[in-house]
Design a protein around this motif. Structure first.
Motif, PDB file in Angstrom:
ATOM      1  N   ALA A   1     -20.287  71.327 -44.878  1.00 20.40           N
ATOM      2  CA  ALA A   1     -21.387  72.218 -45.259  1.00 20.40           C
ATOM      3  C   ALA A   1     -21.391  73.483 -44.387  1.00 20.40           C
ATOM      4  N   LYS A   2     -21.133  73.284 -43.076  1.00 18.00           N
ATOM      5  CA  LYS A   2     -21.105  74.437 -42.187  1.00 18.00           C
ATOM      6  C   LYS A   2     -19.932  75.357 -42.518  1.00 18.00           C
ATOM      7  N   THR A   3     -18.793  74.680 -42.811  1.00 19.24           N
ATOM      8  CA  THR A   3     -17.612  75.489 -43.179  1.00 19.24           C
ATOM      9  C   THR A   3     -17.896  76.302 -44.425  1.00 19.24           C
ATOM     10  N   HIS A   4     -18.490  75.676 -45.410  1.00 11.91           N
ATOM     11  CA  HIS A   4     -18.815  76.361 -46.675  1.00 11.91           C
ATOM     12  C   HIS A   4     -19.800  77.511 -46.419  1.00 11.91           C
ATOM     13  N   SER A   5     -20.770  77.263 -45.552  1.00 10.49           N
ATOM     14  CA  SER A   5     -21.769  78.298 -45.239  1.00 10.49           C
ATOM     15  C   SER A   5     -21.131  79.513 -44.577  1.00 10.49           C
ATOM     16  N   LEU A   6     -20.234  79.199 -43.624  1.00  8.65           N
ATOM     17  CA  LEU A   6     -19.566  80.311 -42.934  1.00  8.65           C
ATOM     18  C   LEU A   6     -18.661  81.102 -43.882  1.00  8.65           C
ATOM     19  N   LYS A   7     -17.968  80.367 -44.743  1.00 10.32           N
ATOM     20  CA  LYS A   7     -17.106  81.055 -45.723  1.00 10.32           C
ATOM     21  C   LYS A   7     -17.937  81.913 -46.677  1.00 10.32           C
ATOM     22  N   SER A   8     -19.082  81.424 -47.069  1.00  8.95           N
ATOM     23  CA  SER A   8     -19.964  82.183 -47.970  1.00  8.95           C
ATOM     24  C   SER A   8     -20.456  83.464 -47.277  1.00  8.95           C
ATOM     25  N   GLN A   9     -20.767  83.308 -46.007  1.00  6.73           N
ATOM     26  CA  GLN A   9     -21.211  84.498 -45.254  1.00  6.73           C
ATOM     27  C   GLN A   9     -20.111  85.559 -45.199  1.00  6.73           C
ATOM     28  N   ILE A  10     -18.914  85.068 -44.917  1.00  6.29           N
ATOM     29  CA  ILE A  10     -17.781  86.002 -44.853  1.00  6.29           C
ATOM     30  C   ILE A  10     -17.563  86.682 -46.199  1.00  6.29           C
ATOM     31  N   SER A  11     -17.642  85.913 -47.262  1.00  2.24           N
ATOM     32  CA  SER A  11     -17.458  86.465 -48.608  1.00  2.24           C
ATOM     33  C   SER A  11     -18.520  87.532 -48.903  1.00  2.24           C
ATOM     34  N   GLY A  12     -19.757  87.221 -48.569  1.00  6.84           N
ATOM     35  CA  GLY A  12     -20.843  88.176 -48.795  1.00  6.84           C
ATOM     36  C   GLY A  12     -20.677  89.434 -47.960  1.00  6.84           C
ATOM     37  N   LEU A  13     -20.287  89.221 -46.711  1.00  7.22           N
ATOM     38  CA  LEU A  13     -20.085  90.385 -45.835  1.00  7.22           C
ATOM     39  C   LEU A  13     -18.916  91.249 -46.312  1.00  7.22           C
ATOM     40  N   ASN A  14     -17.865  90.617 -46.798  1.00 14.27           N
ATOM     41  CA  ASN A  14     -16.728  91.379 -47.349  1.00 14.27           C
ATOM     42  C   ASN A  14     -17.141  92.164 -48.588  1.00 14.27           C
ATOM     43  N   SER A  15     -18.003  91.530 -49.376  1.00 11.42           N
ATOM     44  CA  SER A  15     -18.514  92.221 -50.567  1.00 11.42           C
ATOM     45  C   SER A  15     -19.337  93.441 -50.148  1.00 11.42           C
ATOM     46  N   ASP A  16     -20.188  93.229 -49.116  1.00 14.65           N
ATOM     47  CA  ASP A  16     -20.979  94.366 -48.611  1.00 14.65           C
ATOM     48  C   ASP A  16     -20.070  95.455 -48.062  1.00 14.65           C
ATOM     49  N   LYS A  17     -19.014  95.016 -47.380  1.00 18.74           N
ATOM     50  CA  LYS A  17     -18.076  95.982 -46.810  1.00 18.74           C
ATOM     51  C   LYS A  17     -17.392  96.786 -47.913  1.00 18.74           C
ATOM     52  N   SER A  18     -16.979  96.121 -48.966  1.00 17.47           N
ATOM     53  CA  SER A  18     -16.343  96.824 -50.093  1.00 17.47           C
ATOM     54  C   SER A  18     -17.303  97.828 -50.722  1.00 17.47           C
ATOM     55  N   SER A  19     -18.549  97.403 -50.865  1.00 17.69           N
ATOM     56  CA  SER A  19     -19.560  98.309 -51.422  1.00 17.69           C
ATOM     57  C   SER A  19     -19.752  99.535 -50.534  1.00 17.69           C
ATOM     58  N   LEU A  20     -19.805  99.280 -49.226  1.00 16.36           N
ATOM     59  CA  LEU A  20     -19.949 100.389 -48.285  1.00 16.36           C
ATOM     60  C   LEU A  20     -18.723 101.306 -48.298  1.00 16.36           C
ATOM     61  N   GLN A  21     -17.542 100.721 -48.469  1.00 15.01           N
ATOM     62  CA  GLN A  21     -16.320 101.539 -48.545  1.00 15.01           C
ATOM     63  C   GLN A  21     -16.336 102.431 -49.783  1.00 15.01           C
ATOM     64  N   ARG A  22     -16.801 101.860 -50.910  1.00  8.20           N
ATOM     65  CA  ARG A  22     -16.898 102.672 -52.140  1.00  8.20           C
ATOM     66  C   ARG A  22     -17.909 103.799 -51.950  1.00  8.20           C
ATOM     67  N   LYS A  23     -19.027 103.443 -51.320  1.00  3.25           N
ATOM     68  CA  LYS A  23     -20.050 104.452 -51.080  1.00  3.25           C
ATOM     69  C   LYS A  23     -19.528 105.531 -50.132  1.00  3.25           C
ATOM     70  N   GLU A  24     -18.797 105.115 -49.098  1.00  2.00           N
ATOM     71  CA  GLU A  24     -18.223 106.074 -48.157  1.00  2.00           C
ATOM     72  C   GLU A  24     -17.275 107.039 -48.874  1.00  2.00           C
ATOM     73  N   TRP A  25     -16.458 106.490 -49.766  1.00  2.00           N
ATOM     74  CA  TRP A  25     -15.527 107.334 -50.516  1.00  2.00           C
ATOM     75  C   TRP A  25     -16.281 108.312 -51.420  1.00  2.00           C
ATOM     76  N   ASP A  26     -17.309 107.800 -52.087  1.00  2.00           N
ATOM     77  CA  ASP A  26     -18.112 108.658 -52.966  1.00  2.00           C
ATOM     78  C   ASP A  26     -18.777 109.785 -52.171  1.00  2.00           C
ATOM     79  N   VAL A  27     -19.349 109.444 -51.033  1.00  2.00           N
ATOM     80  CA  VAL A  27     -19.992 110.466 -50.190  1.00  2.00           C
ATOM     81  C   VAL A  27     -18.959 111.470 -49.698  1.00  2.00           C
ATOM     82  N   ASN A  28     -17.784 110.994 -49.334  1.00  2.00           N
ATOM     83  CA  ASN A  28     -16.718 111.905 -48.882  1.00  2.00           C
ATOM     84  C   ASN A  28     -16.298 112.868 -49.986  1.00  2.00           C
ATOM     85  N   VAL A  29     -16.204 112.372 -51.215  1.00  2.00           N
ATOM     86  CA  VAL A  29     -15.827 113.226 -52.357  1.00  2.00           C
ATOM     87  C   VAL A  29     -16.888 114.295 -52.579  1.00  2.00           C
TER      88      VAL A  29
END
Length: 428
Positions: free
Chosen positions: A249-277
């Motif tokens: 359960a802990k492993t699954h929780s940590l993996k879910s957190q990482i997945s969510g954080l990576n998703s947030d990171k991707s969103s922020l990267q897209r936003k960063e690119w859009d702002v740069n453009v």
């Protein structure tokens, strides 16, 4: 026979006595002195003509960067130069007519009167009338042309005012646009900093959770498989090992957190690119606006141009009045010369009066021709030399050369004096 006679009919008979001759001479001298065509009549011609050229030069000098207005001023200046050339031609015509009347026609007319030849006298009178009417028409045409030129300069003044207004509006618009763009660029730069801050924070959290997951896997591996098993990549451990429910359960929780954080990171990267453009686009627009603002000429000198043109209009009005006075003088000379009289076949009774009238008229026309010659010289100089500045492009001048020319013009304008200046005064 009825005819308009080209003389002033004197009241006293022309007697061949010394006393009468002296009296007649005094009468003629007074008549000439009373003529409205005097040196004072053309006193303002030279300074007015000089001022006109200098004011055009100053206007032209101030229009570097305004191609449309520069072209308009050039056109008006050239028109005025040609108008001065035409003025010179008409004055030469006045000089020529006066000379022909005094040196040719009047002597022939006097001989015709002396020899009692009324038909021949009529012929000469009609010839004189034709000459005078011809120069009167030419002078009337000059009055119209000066009036038209004045309206043309007035229109140019209006164009300068409109250009000044449009340029100021353009400067204000570009200034406001630049201010708006600068604010937008700053906002995007602030937004980009915020996105970068969030990305850094998200990456730190990802790293932290990844480290926690790695540590969790390693702990599970050491407990179940020993220290050597811990060397195997954690994903293999996850696949090959069976964990306790709590560990899984802990492993699954940590993996879910990482997945969510990576998703947030991707969103922020897209936003960063859009702002740069968007930031790049705004920065290019701001740079372009600054370039355009630098190209827009300053309207500060257009006030000088407008004032110069207004003064030129005033001078053209004066020159128009000059030509109107030429016309009035011609009309006066014509009236003094042509009088409704009956020329009878026998000229014996009026011969002396007619001869004296011819002599008096000759004095008037000689005086008129002399003053026209002086006025012609003034227009000649101005039409020939005063507009050479049009050969230079004002926008090509360096700031130092521009200022040097402007100072020279202002000095010349200051030195023009209608009465006291040796160049402005026209004396006998």
């Amino acid at each position: 026979m009825n005819i308009r006679i080209l003389f002033i009919l004197a009241k006293k008979p022309r007697l061949q006595t010394e006393e009468t001759s002296a009296s007649c001479s005094t009468h003629t001298e007074l008549a000439v002195r009373d003529c409205s065509w005097s040196p004072e009549f053309i006193q303002d011609l030279l300074p007015s003509a000089e001022r006109t050229a200098l004011l055009y030069h100053l206007s032209y000098l101030c229009l570097g960067g305004f191609p449309k207005l520069e072209r308009l001023i050039r056109e008006r200046a050239l028109e005025t130069q040609m108008l001065f050339g035409s003025s010179e031609a008409v004055l030469l015509k006045c000089v020529g007519t006066s000379s022909n009347l005094v040196t040719s026609l009047f002597p022939m007319l006097m001989k015709a009167v002396e020899k009692n030849k009324p038909v021949l006298a009529v012929k000469y009178l009609e010839k004189a009338k034709s000459w005078i009417d011809d120069i009167i028409r030419a002078v009337e045409d000059m009055v119209k042309r000066y009036d038209e030129q004045n309206r043309s300069v007035a229109s140019c003044t209006s164009d300068v005012f409109q250009e000044k207004k449009e340029t100021e509006e353009k400067l204000q618009k570009h200034s406001e646009e630049m201010k708006s763009l600068e604010e937008a660029v700053k906002n995007l730069q602030d937004e980009l900093k915020e996105v970068s801050r969030h990305m850094e924070s998200t990456q730190n959290r990802i790293d932290s959770v990844n480290a926690e997951l790695q540590e969790h896997i390693e702990k599970c591996s050491r407990r179940r498989h020993g220290i050597l098993r811990a060397l195997v990549p954690f994903y293999a451990v996850i696949q090959d090992s069976k964990m306790a429910p709590a560990e899984e359960a802990k492993t699954h929780s940590l993996k879910s957190q990482i997945s969510g954080l990576n998703s947030d990171k991707s969103s922020l990267q897209r936003k960063e690119w859009d702002v740069n453009v968007r930031l790049t686009d705004l920065q290019l627009k701001l740079a372009s606006s600054k370039i355009q603002l630098g190209v827009i000429p300053s309207p500060v000198h257009l006030n000088d141009v407008q004032q110069c043109l207004s003064r030129i209009m005033g001078i053209l009005i004066q020159l128009k009045k000059f030509w109107e006075k030429v016309g009035t003088t011609l009309d006066s000379l014509k009236k003094k010369t042509f009088v409704n009289e009956d020329l009878i076949d026998d000229l014996e009774d009026m011969k002396e009066e007619l001869l004296e009238s011819v002599e008096a008229a000759g004095q008037y026309w000689q005086r008129f021709g002399s003053c026209c010659l002086r006025a012609q010289g003034i227009f000649s100089i101005q039409s020939r030399d005063a507009y050479k500045f049009l050969q230079i492009d004002p926008s090509s001048l360096s700031p130092a050369e521009w200022q040097k020319q402007r100072n020279s013009i202002m000095e010349k304008l200051s030195n023009i004096n209608t009465v006291d200046s040796p160049t402005g005064a026209i004396t006998e």
